[in-house]
Design an enzyme around this catalytic site. Structure first.
Site, PDB file in Angstrom:
ATOM      1  N   LYS A  30      -8.369  -2.375   1.520  1.00  0.00           N
ATOM      2  CA  LYS A  30      -8.419  -1.518   2.760  1.00  0.00           C
ATOM      3  C   LYS A  30      -8.807  -0.325   2.435  1.00  0.00           C
ATOM      4  O   LYS A  30      -9.283   0.344   3.506  1.00  0.00           O
ATOM      5  CB  LYS A  30      -6.703  -1.376   2.626  1.00  0.00           C
ATOM      6  CG  LYS A  30      -5.931  -2.407   3.283  1.00  0.00           C
ATOM      7  CD  LYS A  30      -6.474  -2.947   4.624  1.00  0.00           C
ATOM      8  CE  LYS A  30      -5.789  -4.093   5.501  1.00  0.00           C
ATOM      9  NZ  LYS A  30      -6.675  -5.021   6.369  1.00  0.00           N
ATOM     10  N   ARG A  47       1.547 -12.332  -1.282  1.00  0.00           N
ATOM     11  CA  ARG A  47       0.217 -12.653  -0.527  1.00  0.00           C
ATOM     12  C   ARG A  47      -0.463 -13.620  -1.321  1.00  0.00           C
ATOM     13  O   ARG A  47      -0.394 -13.814  -2.608  1.00  0.00           O
ATOM     14  CB  ARG A  47      -0.385 -11.157  -0.503  1.00  0.00           C
ATOM     15  CG  ARG A  47       0.021  -9.880   0.109  1.00  0.00           C
ATOM     16  CD  ARG A  47      -0.550 -10.273   1.586  1.00  0.00           C
ATOM     17  NE  ARG A  47      -0.110  -9.135   2.588  1.00  0.00           N
ATOM     18  CZ  ARG A  47      -0.689  -8.558   3.572  1.00  0.00           C
ATOM     19  NH1 ARG A  47      -1.562  -9.385   4.169  1.00  0.00           N
ATOM     20  NH2 ARG A  47       0.110  -7.868   4.409  1.00  0.00           N
ATOM     21  N   HIS A  60     -10.607  -3.823  13.204  1.00  0.00           N
ATOM     22  CA  HIS A  60      -9.401  -4.790  12.421  1.00  0.00           C
ATOM     23  C   HIS A  60      -9.034  -5.918  13.321  1.00  0.00           C
ATOM     24  O   HIS A  60      -8.037  -5.654  14.068  1.00  0.00           O
ATOM     25  CB  HIS A  60      -8.119  -3.876  12.352  1.00  0.00           C
ATOM     26  CG  HIS A  60      -7.221  -4.099  11.210  1.00  0.00           C
ATOM     27  ND1 HIS A  60      -5.883  -3.731  11.502  1.00  0.00           N
ATOM     28  CD2 HIS A  60      -7.315  -5.167  10.284  1.00  0.00           C
ATOM     29  CE1 HIS A  60      -5.143  -4.398  10.672  1.00  0.00           C
ATOM     30  NE2 HIS A  60      -5.964  -5.302  10.000  1.00  0.00           N
ATOM     31  N   LYS A 110      -1.521 -13.136  15.529  1.00  0.00           N
ATOM     32  CA  LYS A 110      -3.081 -12.948  15.332  1.00  0.00           C
ATOM     33  C   LYS A 110      -3.595 -14.079  14.553  1.00  0.00           C
ATOM     34  O   LYS A 110      -4.476 -14.920  14.893  1.00  0.00           O
ATOM     35  CB  LYS A 110      -3.177 -11.775  14.826  1.00  0.00           C
ATOM     36  CG  LYS A 110      -4.716 -11.295  14.742  1.00  0.00           C
ATOM     37  CD  LYS A 110      -5.134 -10.019  14.225  1.00  0.00           C
ATOM     38  CE  LYS A 110      -4.977  -9.679  12.818  1.00  0.00           C
ATOM     39  NZ  LYS A 110      -5.449  -8.736  12.176  1.00  0.00           N
ATOM     40  N   THR A 111      -2.884 -14.150  13.376  1.00  0.00           N
ATOM     41  CA  THR A 111      -3.078 -15.419  12.506  1.00  0.00           C
ATOM     42  C   THR A 111      -3.080 -16.863  12.999  1.00  0.00           C
ATOM     43  O   THR A 111      -4.130 -17.392  13.226  1.00  0.00           O
ATOM     44  CB  THR A 111      -2.466 -15.162  11.211  1.00  0.00           C
ATOM     45  OG1 THR A 111      -2.461 -13.867  10.674  1.00  0.00           O
ATOM     46  CG2 THR A 111      -3.200 -16.310  10.194  1.00  0.00           C
ATOM     47  N   ARG A 128       0.849  -1.086  -0.011  1.00  0.00           N
ATOM     48  CA  ARG A 128       0.130   0.080   0.062  1.00  0.00           C
ATOM     49  C   ARG A 128       0.854   1.282   0.123  1.00  0.00           C
ATOM     50  O   ARG A 128       1.764   1.133   0.335  1.00  0.00           O
ATOM     51  CB  ARG A 128      -1.013  -0.061   1.203  1.00  0.00           C
ATOM     52  CG  ARG A 128      -2.315  -1.073   1.044  1.00  0.00           C
ATOM     53  CD  ARG A 128      -2.866  -1.012   2.210  1.00  0.00           C
ATOM     54  NE  ARG A 128      -2.268  -1.004   3.744  1.00  0.00           N
ATOM     55  CZ  ARG A 128      -1.747  -0.120   4.419  1.00  0.00           C
ATOM     56  NH1 ARG A 128      -2.220   1.099   4.193  1.00  0.00           N
ATOM     57  NH2 ARG A 128      -1.443  -0.273   5.370  1.00  0.00           N
ATOM     58  N   SER A 156       1.281  -6.907  12.918  1.00  0.00           N
ATOM     59  CA  SER A 156       2.146  -7.680  12.464  1.00  0.00           C
ATOM     60  C   SER A 156       3.157  -8.515  13.264  1.00  0.00           C
ATOM     61  O   SER A 156       3.906  -7.675  14.115  1.00  0.00           O
ATOM     62  CB  SER A 156       2.906  -7.285  11.211  1.00  0.00           C
ATOM     63  OG  SER A 156       3.481  -8.146  10.425  1.00  0.00           O
ATOM     64  N   ASP A 174      -9.682 -10.875   9.595  1.00  0.00           N
ATOM     65  CA  ASP A 174      -8.985  -9.561   9.475  1.00  0.00           C
ATOM     66  C   ASP A 174     -10.143  -8.527   9.908  1.00  0.00           C
ATOM     67  O   ASP A 174      -9.626  -7.292  10.381  1.00  0.00           O
ATOM     68  CB  ASP A 174      -8.375  -9.326   8.017  1.00  0.00           C
ATOM     69  CG  ASP A 174      -7.615  -8.152   7.993  1.00  0.00           C
ATOM     70  OD1 ASP A 174      -6.703  -7.999   9.238  1.00  0.00           O
ATOM     71  OD2 ASP A 174      -7.500  -7.492   7.180  1.00  0.00           O
TER      72      ASP A 174
END
Length: 662
Positions: free
Chosen positions: A325, A446, A344, A366-367, A180, A362, A381
């Site tokens: 996003k 990704r 988020h 979390k994942t 981004r 990051s 997410d």
């Protein structure tokens, strides 16, 4: 060879009988009543190869009932339905400074069978005006809600750098931008947004005016209209049917269309028939740069949001994550207006219906921690928390691929199959095996895939009100406890702080951790002031009886370099105790400085590590590091204390008081 050649025989090899060429001789015996091995069928009806190909594809027309129609099925003809659809798309693509835009038709111009639709055959007599341009005289072909198979064909045929990998996923390139561009994101500041949005220091919202937005919109629309074909996706955001948004994405690349097919919620044929006018439209002209001499522009990239017009324009970047996003930012603006909190976060649900939210930047896990084989995944997410409970905003997942392996993350690894988009990965030219460790293009590789590719996904992606809110931090300073229970004021403080610490580079032997703060664990996407989201979170937690926890997945026994990372097995035991409710029943004591409530014991976790001071041999170094981190928290929070909520400013004072005291 025996037999009369009429086809009514049976073949067999006869032992010992050898033909002249040395092979066993074939004998035939006449059968009584049936024809042996008769494959004869009438010849095909086609006269040419092209006609034969046209027979291969079956036309599929929707036959689902339209709501409110008299008959069992839709009374509107296919042609009329297509006309309404085309009128809606034509209106989206209309230029604002010229009277006529392009004539839009459905279908790929490359297909020989495509002809001008009947609706355009009738001759319209009109007087040309000065505003007419060549783009008004040409057809723009619309490739509307294509299936993954059709999009694969388009990408491989027309987009350089698109390939099928060995697992069946589509590998593609996002061009020069592989992430981004937050500094190039602009939001129109008008009378409404001037008061509503968070502007100034610390805010992700960079202003632009309405006129500049319209200049960029015109540039994007002109570019899209100049093409022979554009892709149009009509889809939904938010699995809560009462609060879903209709979004239209107009793009020039099959890759972008397939990405959004995966990431948004895919409509049924009936929902598509009744789609009508979208609530929000994205114009992705990412191959075309913005004009750098336009006011407010700082580069050839610009990602522009106009909340009044409900439109987004992308110029100068082909990175697909900008669309995902950008829509998330829109949800952060629109949902709180309906008293729905946009989050988020990851979200999962236990077999007993207990929902947990996972926040974390990051590298915090979390994942890994929200993907639990004993629980169902609601989403990875983006979520909403409204009156009906929680709902996933998206229809897919956007997973990081760097160093991905089947052993570490089997669910994500196995989701990379036909229909999945792989961005910027490197693969073997011959075998098409992807090398997930290769960072040649970018480290930000990704995968985008539909959520149903995850075996334990809960469909539809909705759940009851959360029971636990888990804030994850990877504290490389090694002073935060592995788990602490937060009161509501502390929850707001740590939610607004959005802390984690990254391990610094080893330049000249420096191994000092770097503290990172991201408001609401997603500062780049929030639109309102962070305290507004924090207050909504606390209000919903109080109303529905949820408990917040701060979980440190980072270091223990010292900072990075001297201490050790907390074992994942121990963190999992802590998360299990949160889910089961057993951690609520534990005995607690309070820590110094941060004033955190920490349990004295957790099943399966060594008790001595629960209070970080026990794990440090150098107690003086512990105190110094603790005060250093507390100082970083305090300094970060200064930007929020200047913002007043309400007339008496009590909420801000209450949140600040919940921070470290020293």
């Amino acid at each position: 060879m025996a037999g009369n050649g009429n086809g009514n025989e049976e073949f067999s090899f006869t032992n010992g009988v050898v033909a002249r060429n040395g092979l066993a001789k074939i004998q035939t015996q006449k059968k009584q009543s049936e024809i042996c091995h008769d494959d004869s069928t009438p010849p095909v009806k086609a006269q040419t190869i092209d006609e034969l190909h046209s027979l291969q594809k079956k036309k599929s027309a929707p036959t689902t009932p339209i709501k409110g129609s008299e008959g069992a099925f839709a009374t509107i003809s296919d042609e009329e339905r297509q006309q309404l659809q085309l009128q809606s798309i034509s209106a989206s693509l209309a230029s604002l400074t010229r009277e006529t835009g392009p004539k839009v038709v459905k279908g790929d111009p490359a297909r020989k069978t495509d002809t001008t639709p009947k609706s355009h055959v009738t001759h319209h007599h009109f007087t040309p005006t000065l505003n007419i341009s060549d783009s008004a005289l040409k057809f723009t072909h619309i490739l509307y809600n294509l299936s993954p198979g059709e999009l694969y064909e388009q990408a491989i045929k027309y987009e350089h750098g698109s390939f099928i990998t060995s697992s069946g996923a589509l590998a593609t390139l996002s061009g020069a931008k592989t992430g981004r561009s937050p500094r190039d994101k602009r939001v129109v500041k008008d009378e409404t947004t001037e008061d509503e949005l968070w502007w100034g220091k610390g805010s992700p919202n960079i202003e632009m005016d309405e006129h500049t937005f319209m200049v960029n919109r015109e540039r994007a629309v002109d570019y899209l209209n100049s093409l022979d074909k554009v892709f149009v996706n009509d889809q939904f955001l938010n699995w809560d049917p009462e609060n879903r948004l209709k979004v239209r994405i107009v793009s020039a690349r099959a890759y972008h269309s397939l990405f959004m097919h995966n990431m948004c919620i895919r409509p049924t044929p009936e929902e598509l028939e009744n789609f009508g006018t979208p609530d929000f439209t994205i114009y992705n002209a990412g191959q075309f740069p913005c004009n750098r001499y336009t006011h407010y522009m700082t580069s050839s990239t610009s990602v522009d949001l106009n909340l009044a017009r409900r439109e987004m324009v992308i110029l100068g970047t082909q990175y697909a994550g900008e669309m995902k996003k950008g829509l998330f930012s829109v949800m952060h603006y629109l949902m709180p207006k309906r008293q729905i909190l946009s989050l988020h976060s990851g979200c999962n649900i236990g077999k007993d219906g207990d929902v947990a939210l996972f926040f974390g930047l990051s590298g915090t896990g979390k994942t890994t921690l929200s993907t639990d084989h004993n629980r169902y995944l609601i989403g990875d997410d983006e979520h909403c928390w409204g009156d009906n409970g929680v709902s996933n905003i998206e229809g897919g997942c956007y997973a990081k691929c760097i160093d991905l392996s089947r052993e570490k993350e089997p669910d994500i690894f196995n989701a990379i199959k036909f229909g999945t988009v792989l961005e910027n990965v490197v693969f073997d030219e011959h075998t098409r095996e992807v090398d997930y460790t290769d960072k040649s293009v970018t480290e930000n590789t990704r995968a985008s895939y539909p959520i149903e590719y995850i075996p334990n996904a809960k469909l539809p992606c909705v759940g009851p009100h959360p029971k636990n809110v888990i804030l994850l931090a990877c504290d490389a300073f090694g002073v935060l406890p592995p788990v602490s229970k937060l009161n509501l004021a502390q929850t707001m403080y740590h939610f607004i702080s959005g802390y984690t610490a990254l391990v610094a580079g080893t330049e000249e032997g420096v191994k000092e951790p770097q503290a990172t703060f991201s408001a609401c664990f997603g500062a780049a996407f929030i639109m309102l002031h962070p305290t507004k989201y924090a207050a909504m979170l606390a209000e919903k937690m109080q109303k529905h009886g949820a408990t917040a926890w701060l979980v440190n997945t980072g270091w223990s026994g010292g900072s990075y370099g001297s201490g050790k990372r907390i074992k994942l097995a121990h963190t999992r035991k802590i998360i299990d105790a949160i889910h089961s409710g057993s951690l609520l029943k534990a005995n607690y004591k309070k820590t110094r400085v941060f004033g955190l409530e920490i349990p004295t014991e957790v099943e399966g976790v060594p008790s001595e590590i629960l209070d970080p001071v026990n794990t440090w041999t150098d107690k003086k170094a512990y105190d110094e590091t603790l005060l250093k981190l507390a100082g970083l928290f305090k300094k970060n929070f200064e930007v929020f204390t200047n913002y007043k909520i309400g007339k008496d400013n009590k909420l801000t004072e209450e949140i600040v008081a919940a921070g470290p005291i020293f």
